[in-house]
Design a protein around this motif. Sequence first.
Motif, PDB file in Angstrom:
ATOM      1  N   ASN A  46      39.009  34.564  40.349  1.00  0.00           N
ATOM      2  CA  ASN A  46      38.817  34.879  41.761  1.00  0.00           C
ATOM      3  C   ASN A  46      37.418  34.447  42.185  1.00  0.00           C
ATOM      4  O   ASN A  46      36.445  34.693  41.466  1.00  0.00           O
ATOM      5  CB  ASN A  46      38.946  36.383  42.026  1.00  0.00           C
ATOM      6  N   THR A  81      38.884  35.191  47.438  1.00  0.00           N
ATOM      7  CA  THR A  81      40.305  35.476  47.272  1.00  0.00           C
ATOM      8  C   THR A  81      40.628  36.888  47.728  1.00  0.00           C
ATOM      9  O   THR A  81      40.224  37.857  47.085  1.00  0.00           O
ATOM     10  CB  THR A  81      40.696  35.321  45.783  1.00  0.00           C
ATOM     11  N   SER A 104      38.432  41.454  48.750  1.00  0.00           N
ATOM     12  CA  SER A 104      37.926  40.299  48.013  1.00  0.00           C
ATOM     13  C   SER A 104      36.778  40.819  47.156  1.00  0.00           C
ATOM     14  O   SER A 104      36.124  41.805  47.511  1.00  0.00           O
ATOM     15  CB  SER A 104      37.442  39.193  48.961  1.00  0.00           C
TER      16      SER A 104
END
Length: 151
Positions: free
Chosen positions: A61, A77, A24
């Motif tokens: 994201n 994400t 992430s």
Amino acid sequence: NDSLRLLKYHPCDENFGNRCKEHSDYGTLTLLLTDGVGGLEAFIDGEWRPVPHEEGAIIVNIGSILSAWTRQELKATLHRVAGPASKGSTTPRDALLKAAKVPRVSIAYFADPNGDVSTALEDSKMKNVASIGGVSVAQYIQWRSGGTGAE
């Protein structure tokens, strides 16, 4: 503390796993433009699912710091760029084989807070309400990236 990066993944053979490991982003927001070459996947409901390409679209994201600041209302994400031999992919293998034959290029804009900002959020009574260890953004990014600061 923002950065713009040109990312290039070289062609690979059919035995190659992830072209970019699962991760992430660690800041607040990432804006991503892709060239349409397949392989980008997001981990959703316990599965690696392909992120569809839409011409001219920007992929957004959420990063770990923003996720912490919103008490996980906005989730960071987890994503990767899968290769033909990536485990658990729901992208059709023929699509991953086709993508592996060509370079994959994308442009990522990482919007991150200033380095001296604390990752801890406090309410009006100065009570800590959300935190990633209560360190500065610079310290958190250094920790997440595996750096020592001596480079």
